[in-house]
Design an enzyme around this catalytic site. Sequence first.
Site, PDB file in Angstrom:
ATOM      1  N   THR A 119       0.820  -1.211   0.000  1.00  0.00           N
ATOM      2  CA  THR A 119       0.000   0.000   0.000  1.00  0.00           C
ATOM      3  C   THR A 119       0.851   1.257   0.000  1.00  0.00           C
ATOM      4  OG1 THR A 119      -1.583   1.273   1.335  1.00  0.00           O
ATOM      5  CG2 THR A 119      -0.105  -0.179   2.521  1.00  0.00           C
ATOM      6  N   TYR A 123      -2.217   0.308   9.936  1.00  0.00           N
ATOM      7  CA  TYR A 123      -2.406  -0.369   8.654  1.00  0.00           C
ATOM      8  C   TYR A 123      -1.143  -0.260   7.809  1.00  0.00           C
ATOM      9  CZ  TYR A 123      -3.784  -0.939   3.780  1.00  0.00           C
ATOM     10  OH  TYR A 123      -3.830  -1.311   2.459  1.00  0.00           O
TER      11      TYR A 123
END
Length: 330
Positions: A117, A142
Amino acid sequence: MAVLVTGGGGYIGSHMVWALIDAGEEVVVIDRLSTGFRWAIAPEARFYEGDIADAALMRQIFSENEIDAIIHFAGSVVVPDSVADPLGYYDNNTVKSRSLIESAVKAGIPYFVFSSTAAVYGTPDVLEPVTESVNLKPESPYGSSKLMTEIMLRDTASAHAFTYTALRYFNVAGADPAGRCGQSTAGATHLIKVACATALGMRPSISVFGTDYPTPDGTCVRDYIHVWDLVQAHLKALQRMRAGGGSLAANCGYGRGFSVLEVLDAVRNVHGSDFAVSFSERRPGDPAMVVADPSLAKEELGWVPQHDDLAGIIRSALDWELHLVRKNSY
Protein backbone atom coordinates in the site's frame (compact mmCIF):
# COMPACT_ATOMS: atom_id res chain seq x y z
CA MET A 1 1.80 -24.68 -12.63
CA ALA A 2 -0.92 -22.98 -10.60
CA VAL A 3 -1.14 -19.63 -8.85
CA LEU A 4 -2.48 -19.44 -5.30
CA VAL A 5 -4.53 -16.29 -4.65
CA THR A 6 -5.11 -15.48 -0.98
CA GLY A 7 -8.21 -13.40 -0.30
CA GLY A 8 -9.55 -14.34 -3.73
CA GLY A 9 -13.15 -13.65 -2.70
CA GLY A 10 -12.41 -10.01 -1.89
CA TYR A 11 -12.57 -6.91 -4.05
CA ILE A 12 -9.14 -6.94 -5.69
CA GLY A 13 -8.57 -10.66 -5.21
CA SER A 14 -11.68 -11.63 -7.17
CA HIS A 15 -10.55 -9.44 -10.07
CA MET A 16 -7.12 -11.07 -9.90
CA VAL A 17 -8.64 -14.53 -10.17
CA TRP A 18 -10.57 -13.56 -13.29
CA ALA A 19 -7.48 -11.91 -14.83
CA LEU A 20 -5.39 -15.03 -14.22
CA ILE A 21 -8.03 -17.27 -15.75
CA ASP A 22 -8.32 -14.93 -18.73
CA ALA A 23 -4.54 -15.31 -19.11
CA GLY A 24 -4.79 -19.11 -19.16
CA GLU A 25 -3.45 -19.73 -15.66
CA GLU A 26 -4.64 -22.47 -13.31
CA VAL A 27 -5.88 -20.77 -10.14
CA VAL A 28 -6.28 -21.90 -6.54
CA VAL A 29 -7.98 -19.62 -3.98
CA ILE A 30 -7.88 -19.54 -0.19
CA ASP A 31 -10.25 -17.17 1.62
CA ARG A 32 -11.93 -17.37 5.02
CA LEU A 33 -14.76 -15.24 3.56
CA SER A 34 -14.78 -12.76 6.45
CA THR A 35 -15.27 -9.87 4.01
CA GLY A 36 -15.13 -11.67 0.66
CA PHE A 37 -17.79 -13.65 -1.18
CA ARG A 38 -17.86 -17.19 -2.51
CA TRP A 39 -19.97 -16.09 -5.48
CA ALA A 40 -17.29 -13.56 -6.51
CA ILE A 41 -14.72 -16.32 -7.11
CA ALA A 42 -14.60 -17.52 -10.70
CA PRO A 43 -16.00 -21.06 -10.91
CA GLU A 44 -12.89 -22.25 -12.77
CA ALA A 45 -10.76 -21.65 -9.65
CA ARG A 46 -10.24 -24.36 -7.05
CA PHE A 47 -11.43 -22.99 -3.71
CA TYR A 48 -10.37 -23.68 -0.13
CA GLU A 49 -12.20 -21.92 2.69
CA GLY A 50 -9.85 -21.18 5.55
CA ASP A 51 -7.15 -18.99 7.04
CA ILE A 52 -3.67 -18.42 5.63
CA ALA A 53 -2.25 -18.91 9.13
CA ASP A 54 -3.56 -22.50 9.23
CA ALA A 55 -0.29 -24.28 8.52
CA ALA A 56 -1.95 -27.69 8.11
CA LEU A 57 -4.37 -26.32 5.53
CA MET A 58 -1.54 -24.62 3.66
CA ARG A 59 0.39 -27.92 3.55
CA GLN A 60 -2.72 -29.59 2.15
CA ILE A 61 -3.11 -26.92 -0.53
CA PHE A 62 0.52 -27.20 -1.59
CA SER A 63 0.38 -31.01 -1.65
CA GLU A 64 -2.82 -31.12 -3.72
CA ASN A 65 -1.81 -28.48 -6.28
CA GLU A 66 1.33 -27.75 -8.29
CA ILE A 67 1.76 -24.13 -7.21
CA ASP A 68 4.71 -21.98 -8.22
CA ALA A 69 3.43 -18.56 -7.15
CA ILE A 70 1.37 -16.86 -4.46
CA ILE A 71 -0.47 -13.57 -4.95
CA HIS A 72 -1.30 -12.38 -1.45
CA PHE A 73 -4.33 -10.13 -0.92
CA ALA A 74 -5.73 -11.49 2.35
CA GLY A 75 -5.74 -8.79 5.02
CA SER A 76 -7.53 -5.87 6.65
CA VAL A 77 -7.52 -2.53 4.84
CA VAL A 78 -9.40 0.27 6.65
CA VAL A 79 -7.02 2.92 8.01
CA PRO A 80 -9.27 4.32 10.81
CA ASP A 81 -10.10 0.78 11.94
CA SER A 82 -6.39 0.07 12.25
CA VAL A 83 -5.97 3.10 14.49
CA ALA A 84 -8.77 1.81 16.74
CA ASP A 85 -7.56 -1.82 16.66
CA PRO A 86 -3.81 -1.84 16.01
CA LEU A 87 -3.19 -5.28 17.50
CA GLY A 88 -5.92 -6.78 15.34
CA TYR A 89 -4.27 -5.31 12.24
CA TYR A 90 -0.80 -6.46 13.25
CA ASP A 91 -2.21 -9.94 13.79
CA ASN A 92 -4.19 -10.21 10.56
CA ASN A 93 -1.80 -8.35 8.27
CA THR A 94 1.64 -9.04 9.72
CA VAL A 95 1.57 -12.15 11.90
CA LYS A 96 -0.56 -14.12 9.46
CA SER A 97 1.53 -12.96 6.51
CA ARG A 98 4.59 -14.24 8.34
CA SER A 99 2.90 -17.63 8.70
CA LEU A 100 2.03 -17.65 4.99
CA ILE A 101 5.58 -16.76 3.99
CA GLU A 102 6.92 -19.55 6.20
CA SER A 103 4.52 -22.04 4.62
CA ALA A 104 5.63 -20.89 1.17
CA VAL A 105 9.32 -21.30 2.00
CA LYS A 106 8.76 -24.79 3.46
CA ALA A 107 6.84 -25.79 0.33
CA GLY A 108 9.53 -24.39 -1.96
CA ILE A 109 7.27 -21.81 -3.60
CA PRO A 110 9.64 -19.53 -5.54
CA TYR A 111 7.46 -16.52 -6.42
CA PHE A 112 5.38 -14.22 -4.23
CA VAL A 113 3.41 -11.08 -5.17
CA PHE A 114 2.34 -8.96 -2.20
CA SER A 115 -0.55 -6.52 -1.99
CA SER A 116 1.15 -3.60 -0.26
CA THR A 117 0.00 0.00 0.00
CA ALA A 118 0.93 3.63 -0.48
CA ALA A 119 0.21 3.98 3.25
CA VAL A 120 3.83 2.90 3.81
CA TYR A 121 4.82 6.43 2.74
CA GLY A 122 2.67 8.41 5.17
CA THR A 123 2.68 12.08 4.19
CA PRO A 124 5.67 12.65 1.88
CA ASP A 125 8.07 15.44 2.75
CA VAL A 126 7.28 17.12 -0.57
CA LEU A 127 3.74 17.15 -1.98
CA GLU A 128 4.62 15.66 -5.34
CA PRO A 129 4.51 12.13 -6.84
CA VAL A 130 6.45 9.77 -4.60
CA THR A 131 9.10 7.35 -5.78
CA GLU A 132 9.92 4.08 -4.08
CA SER A 133 13.19 5.55 -2.77
CA VAL A 134 11.63 8.12 -0.40
CA ASN A 135 11.61 7.57 3.34
CA LEU A 136 8.99 5.09 4.47
CA LYS A 137 7.11 6.51 7.45
CA PRO A 138 3.60 5.10 7.74
CA GLU A 139 1.16 7.09 9.87
CA SER A 140 -1.26 4.28 10.71
CA PRO A 141 -1.03 0.73 12.03
CA TYR A 142 -2.41 -0.37 8.65
CA GLY A 143 0.56 1.16 6.83
CA SER A 144 2.99 -0.17 9.44
CA SER A 145 1.53 -3.67 9.23
CA LYS A 146 2.10 -3.70 5.47
CA LEU A 147 5.62 -2.29 5.75
CA MET A 148 6.52 -4.99 8.29
CA THR A 149 5.44 -7.61 5.76
CA GLU A 150 7.56 -5.98 3.06
CA ILE A 151 10.54 -6.19 5.42
CA MET A 152 9.87 -9.87 6.11
CA LEU A 153 9.71 -10.56 2.37
CA ARG A 154 12.97 -8.70 1.78
CA ASP A 155 14.78 -10.65 4.47
CA THR A 156 13.27 -13.96 3.39
CA ALA A 157 14.41 -13.36 -0.19
CA SER A 158 17.94 -12.79 1.13
CA ALA A 159 17.95 -16.12 2.96
CA HIS A 160 16.07 -18.46 0.62
CA ALA A 161 15.41 -19.26 -3.04
CA PHE A 162 12.49 -16.88 -2.98
CA THR A 163 11.64 -13.87 -5.15
CA TYR A 164 8.94 -11.34 -4.34
CA THR A 165 7.26 -8.28 -5.80
CA ALA A 166 5.56 -5.83 -3.44
CA LEU A 167 3.09 -3.61 -5.26
CA ARG A 168 2.27 -0.43 -3.36
CA TYR A 169 -1.32 0.39 -4.26
CA PHE A 170 -2.69 3.86 -4.32
CA ASN A 171 -6.52 4.24 -4.26
CA VAL A 172 -8.17 1.38 -6.07
CA ALA A 173 -11.62 1.85 -7.62
CA GLY A 174 -13.86 0.68 -10.43
CA ALA A 175 -14.99 -2.78 -11.47
CA ASP A 176 -14.24 -5.54 -13.96
CA PRO A 177 -14.88 -4.20 -17.49
CA ALA A 178 -16.74 -7.45 -18.26
CA GLY A 179 -19.06 -6.91 -15.27
CA ARG A 180 -18.10 -10.14 -13.50
CA CYS A 181 -17.10 -8.63 -10.15
CA GLY A 182 -16.65 -5.35 -8.30
CA GLN A 183 -16.45 -3.79 -4.84
CA SER A 184 -19.28 -5.53 -2.97
CA THR A 185 -18.31 -5.34 0.71
CA ALA A 186 -21.07 -3.95 2.90
CA GLY A 187 -19.95 -0.79 4.68
CA ALA A 188 -16.91 -0.32 2.43
CA THR A 189 -15.19 3.04 2.96
CA HIS A 190 -13.68 3.56 -0.51
CA LEU A 191 -14.53 7.11 -1.58
CA ILE A 192 -15.67 6.37 -5.12
CA LYS A 193 -17.82 3.41 -4.04
CA VAL A 194 -19.47 5.40 -1.26
CA ALA A 195 -20.05 8.38 -3.56
CA CYS A 196 -21.60 6.17 -6.24
CA ALA A 197 -23.87 4.46 -3.72
CA THR A 198 -24.94 7.88 -2.42
CA ALA A 199 -25.63 9.15 -5.93
CA LEU A 200 -27.88 6.12 -6.49
CA GLY A 201 -29.78 6.76 -3.26
CA MET A 202 -28.45 3.71 -1.45
CA ARG A 203 -26.85 5.92 1.22
CA PRO A 204 -28.40 9.11 2.59
CA SER A 205 -25.22 11.16 2.32
CA ILE A 206 -21.45 10.98 2.13
CA SER A 207 -19.04 12.45 4.68
CA VAL A 208 -15.94 14.46 3.83
CA PHE A 209 -13.37 14.05 6.59
CA GLY A 210 -11.32 17.21 6.90
CA THR A 211 -11.35 20.42 4.87
CA ASP A 212 -8.23 22.03 6.33
CA TYR A 213 -5.45 19.98 4.75
CA PRO A 214 -2.57 21.80 2.99
CA THR A 215 -4.04 21.04 -0.45
CA PRO A 216 -5.64 23.35 -3.05
CA ASP A 217 -9.21 22.88 -1.74
CA GLY A 218 -8.41 21.67 1.78
CA THR A 219 -9.43 18.04 1.20
CA CYS A 220 -7.18 15.01 0.83
CA VAL A 221 -5.64 14.32 -2.57
CA ARG A 222 -5.22 10.77 -3.83
CA ASP A 223 -4.15 8.89 -6.93
CA TYR A 224 -7.05 6.70 -8.13
CA ILE A 225 -6.23 3.54 -10.10
CA HIS A 226 -8.70 1.28 -11.90
CA VAL A 227 -8.78 -2.20 -10.37
CA TRP A 228 -8.32 -3.87 -13.76
CA ASP A 229 -5.10 -1.95 -14.44
CA LEU A 230 -3.94 -2.96 -10.97
CA VAL A 231 -4.44 -6.69 -11.48
CA GLN A 232 -2.69 -6.45 -14.85
CA ALA A 233 0.34 -5.11 -12.98
CA HIS A 234 0.26 -8.28 -10.86
CA LEU A 235 0.26 -10.42 -14.00
CA LYS A 236 3.24 -8.47 -15.30
CA ALA A 237 5.03 -8.94 -11.97
CA LEU A 238 4.45 -12.68 -12.10
CA GLN A 239 5.71 -12.90 -15.66
CA ARG A 240 8.80 -10.90 -14.80
CA MET A 241 9.74 -13.15 -11.87
CA ARG A 242 9.14 -16.32 -13.87
CA ALA A 243 11.48 -14.91 -16.52
CA GLY A 244 14.24 -14.48 -13.93
CA GLY A 245 13.59 -10.96 -12.66
CA GLY A 246 14.66 -10.19 -9.12
CA SER A 247 12.72 -8.92 -6.13
CA LEU A 248 11.09 -5.51 -6.45
CA ALA A 249 8.87 -2.99 -4.68
CA ALA A 250 6.92 -0.76 -7.07
CA ASN A 251 4.15 1.82 -6.99
CA CYS A 252 0.82 1.17 -8.71
CA GLY A 253 -0.87 4.45 -9.51
CA TYR A 254 -1.27 6.86 -12.40
CA GLY A 255 0.89 9.74 -11.22
CA ARG A 256 -1.84 12.36 -10.81
CA GLY A 257 -4.13 13.13 -7.93
CA PHE A 258 -7.68 14.28 -7.34
CA SER A 259 -9.05 15.84 -4.18
CA VAL A 260 -12.08 14.45 -2.37
CA LEU A 261 -14.19 17.35 -3.63
CA GLU A 262 -12.98 16.83 -7.20
CA VAL A 263 -13.98 13.17 -7.03
CA LEU A 264 -17.44 14.07 -5.73
CA ASP A 265 -17.88 16.57 -8.57
CA ALA A 266 -16.81 13.90 -11.06
CA VAL A 267 -19.39 11.46 -9.67
CA ARG A 268 -22.07 14.16 -10.00
CA ASN A 269 -21.06 14.76 -13.61
CA VAL A 270 -20.98 11.08 -14.59
CA HIS A 271 -24.23 10.20 -12.81
CA GLY A 272 -25.96 13.43 -13.76
CA SER A 273 -27.45 14.31 -10.38
CA ASP A 274 -26.51 15.86 -7.04
CA PHE A 275 -26.39 14.16 -3.65
CA ALA A 276 -25.99 15.13 -0.02
CA VAL A 277 -22.53 15.77 1.44
CA SER A 278 -21.67 16.37 5.10
CA PHE A 279 -18.40 17.69 6.46
CA SER A 280 -16.62 16.18 9.48
CA GLU A 281 -13.31 16.44 11.29
CA ARG A 282 -10.19 14.76 9.97
CA ARG A 283 -9.90 11.00 10.44
CA PRO A 284 -6.82 9.69 12.23
CA GLY A 285 -4.15 8.26 9.96
CA ASP A 286 -5.13 10.10 6.75
CA PRO A 287 -2.17 11.80 4.98
CA ALA A 288 -2.91 15.06 3.16
CA MET A 289 -1.68 14.00 -0.27
CA VAL A 290 -0.23 10.81 -1.72
CA VAL A 291 0.30 10.50 -5.47
CA ALA A 292 2.37 7.81 -7.18
CA ASP A 293 5.35 8.07 -9.43
CA PRO A 294 4.66 4.86 -11.41
CA SER A 295 7.82 5.01 -13.52
CA LEU A 296 9.42 1.93 -11.94
CA ALA A 297 6.39 -0.30 -12.56
CA LYS A 298 6.22 0.85 -16.16
CA GLU A 299 9.95 0.31 -16.74
CA GLU A 300 10.50 -2.93 -14.81
CA LEU A 301 7.16 -4.64 -15.37
CA GLY A 302 6.33 -3.27 -18.79
CA TRP A 303 3.02 -2.17 -17.31
CA VAL A 304 0.90 0.06 -19.56
CA PRO A 305 -2.34 1.27 -17.90
CA GLN A 306 -5.45 1.08 -20.07
CA HIS A 307 -8.05 2.76 -17.83
CA ASP A 308 -6.38 6.00 -16.71
CA ASP A 309 -9.53 8.10 -16.76
CA LEU A 310 -11.36 9.21 -13.61
CA ALA A 311 -14.72 9.44 -15.37
CA GLY A 312 -14.28 5.94 -16.76
CA ILE A 313 -13.36 4.57 -13.34
CA ILE A 314 -16.46 6.17 -11.86
CA ARG A 315 -18.67 4.90 -14.67
CA SER A 316 -17.57 1.29 -14.06
CA ALA A 317 -18.11 1.73 -10.31
CA LEU A 318 -21.60 3.10 -10.91
CA ASP A 319 -22.41 0.18 -13.21
CA TRP A 320 -21.38 -2.25 -10.48
CA GLU A 321 -23.43 -0.42 -7.85
CA LEU A 322 -26.46 -0.72 -10.15
CA HIS A 323 -25.74 -4.44 -10.45
CA LEU A 324 -25.75 -4.74 -6.65
CA VAL A 325 -29.03 -2.85 -6.49
CA ARG A 326 -30.58 -5.27 -8.98
CA LYS A 327 -29.29 -8.18 -6.91
CA ASN A 328 -30.79 -6.63 -3.76
CA SER A 329 -27.32 -6.75 -2.21
CA TYR A 330 -27.84 -3.61 -0.09
